[in-house]
Design a protein around this motif. Structure first.
Motif, PDB file in Angstrom:
ATOM      1  N   SER A   1       0.826  -1.100  -0.410  1.00 45.94           N
ATOM      2  CA  SER A   1      -0.102   0.438  -0.518  1.00 45.94           C
ATOM      3  C   SER A   1       0.899   1.363  -0.193  1.00 45.94           C
ATOM      4  N   PRO A   2       0.736   2.325  -0.431  1.00 48.34           N
ATOM      5  CA  PRO A   2       1.188   3.903  -0.656  1.00 48.34           C
ATOM      6  C   PRO A   2       1.961   4.438   0.802  1.00 48.34           C
ATOM      7  N   GLY A   3       0.633   4.010   2.027  1.00 45.91           N
ATOM      8  CA  GLY A   3       0.705   3.991   3.313  1.00 45.91           C
ATOM      9  C   GLY A   3       1.817   3.499   3.835  1.00 45.91           C
ATOM     10  N   ARG A   4       2.691   1.721   3.411  1.00 45.15           N
ATOM     11  CA  ARG A   4       3.713   1.333   3.856  1.00 45.15           C
ATOM     12  C   ARG A   4       4.491   2.182   3.063  1.00 45.15           C
ATOM     13  N   VAL A   5       4.600   2.366   2.121  1.00 42.64           N
ATOM     14  CA  VAL A   5       5.750   3.837   1.384  1.00 42.64           C
ATOM     15  C   VAL A   5       6.576   4.253   2.578  1.00 42.64           C
ATOM     16  N   SER A   6       5.169   4.923   2.779  1.00 41.29           N
ATOM     17  CA  SER A   6       5.227   5.855   3.661  1.00 41.29           C
ATOM     18  C   SER A   6       5.935   5.602   4.978  1.00 41.29           C
ATOM     19  N   GLN A   7       5.814   4.670   5.692  1.00 42.55           N
ATOM     20  CA  GLN A   7       6.269   4.161   6.592  1.00 42.55           C
ATOM     21  C   GLN A   7       7.572   3.520   6.745  1.00 42.55           C
ATOM     22  N   TRP A   8       7.800   2.998   5.269  1.00 46.33           N
ATOM     23  CA  TRP A   8       9.251   2.499   5.349  1.00 46.33           C
ATOM     24  C   TRP A   8      10.136   4.270   4.914  1.00 46.33           C
ATOM     25  N   ILE A   9       9.795   5.156   4.799  1.00 46.48           N
ATOM     26  CA  ILE A   9      10.265   6.072   4.476  1.00 46.48           C
ATOM     27  C   ILE A   9      10.639   6.874   5.844  1.00 46.48           C
ATOM     28  N   SER A  10       9.356   6.908   6.666  1.00 44.90           N
ATOM     29  CA  SER A  10       9.616   7.237   8.081  1.00 44.90           C
ATOM     30  C   SER A  10      10.423   6.786   8.531  1.00 44.90           C
ATOM     31  N   GLU A  11      10.672   5.139   8.948  1.00 48.62           N
ATOM     32  CA  GLU A  11      11.154   4.635   9.232  1.00 48.62           C
ATOM     33  C   GLU A  11      12.405   4.551   9.131  1.00 48.62           C
ATOM     34  N   GLY A  12      13.035   5.024   7.739  1.00 50.30           N
ATOM     35  CA  GLY A  12      14.180   4.878   7.769  1.00 50.30           C
ATOM     36  C   GLY A  12      14.869   3.954   6.276  1.00 50.30           C
ATOM     37  N   LYS A  13      13.879   2.798   6.616  1.00 47.02           N
ATOM     38  CA  LYS A  13      13.639   2.126   5.634  1.00 47.02           C
ATOM     39  C   LYS A  13      14.126   2.091   3.650  1.00 47.02           C
ATOM     40  N   ILE A  14      13.633   3.389   3.532  1.00 41.88           N
ATOM     41  CA  ILE A  14      14.050   4.384   2.159  1.00 41.88           C
ATOM     42  C   ILE A  14      14.382   5.118   2.325  1.00 41.88           C
ATOM     43  N   LYS A  15      15.760   6.022   2.543  1.00 40.86           N
ATOM     44  CA  LYS A  15      16.633   6.891   2.832  1.00 40.86           C
ATOM     45  C   LYS A  15      16.500   8.354   1.871  1.00 40.86           C
ATOM     46  N   PRO A  16      16.694   9.576   2.731  1.00 41.39           N
ATOM     47  CA  PRO A  16      16.523  10.443   1.267  1.00 41.39           C
ATOM     48  C   PRO A  16      17.291   9.998  -0.192  1.00 41.39           C
ATOM     49  N   ASP A  17      17.910  10.046  -0.269  1.00 43.27           N
ATOM     50  CA  ASP A  17      19.277   9.446  -1.307  1.00 43.27           C
ATOM     51  C   ASP A  17      18.620   9.090  -2.360  1.00 43.27           C
ATOM     52  N   ALA A  18      16.946   7.762  -1.754  1.00 43.61           N
ATOM     53  CA  ALA A  18      16.536   7.153  -2.790  1.00 43.61           C
ATOM     54  C   ALA A  18      15.566   8.075  -3.396  1.00 43.61           C
ATOM     55  N   LEU A  19      15.172   9.508  -2.706  1.00 43.38           N
ATOM     56  CA  LEU A  19      13.898  10.169  -2.693  1.00 43.38           C
ATOM     57  C   LEU A  19      14.250  11.868  -3.571  1.00 43.38           C
TER      58      LEU A  19
END
Length: 128
Positions: free
Chosen positions: A22-40
């Motif tokens: 879900s899009p919410g899961r992607v947001s969680q990955w970002i807030s948890e640092g599993k997707i880091k700023p250099d991927a954004l």
């Protein structure tokens, strides 16, 4: 061309669809640092995701146990662009030889732990 193959930058919703979450899961990955700023690319709600970088980060950071449970549908097997770096070394231990007594003892202890936890939960549920 598939976004995962071309290394495109996509919206969070598109990335969620690629990963079967879900899009919410992607947001969680970002807030948890599993997707880091250099991927954004960009900031806040309108930030987009570099598919190749984010996929590599998720492969490195997601818990293998979670992916075999309720995250079994999460797709991290999509190909990366040809110019991408090789995948990071696996964090999983090397498989033990068949019949390895140490590996068997560890597996048995883990099974015993899970059984104790389940029994404890059942007792607490019955007490309630």
């Amino acid at each position: 061309m598939d976004a995962a193959i071309s290394g495109e930058v996509v919206s969070k919703g598109q990335f969620a669809a690629l990963r079967n979450v879900s899009p919410g899961r992607v947001s969680q990955w970002i807030s948890e640092g599993k997707i880091k700023p250099d991927a954004l690319v960009g900031e806040g709600r309108n930030a987009k995701i570099n598919v190749a970088v984010a996929t590599r980060q998720l492969r490195d950071s997601l818990d293998v146990g979670q992916l075999t449970g309720n995250g079994v549908g999460t797709r991290l097997d999509l190909p990366l662009p040809a110019q991408a770096l090789p995948p990071a070394p696996s964090r999983e231990p090397a498989p033990s030889p068949p019949g390895d007594p140490t590996a068997e003892a560890i597996k048995q202890e883990r099974l015993d732990q899970l059984r104790r936890a389940n029994r404890r939960e059942a007792e607490e549920g019955a007490a309630r």
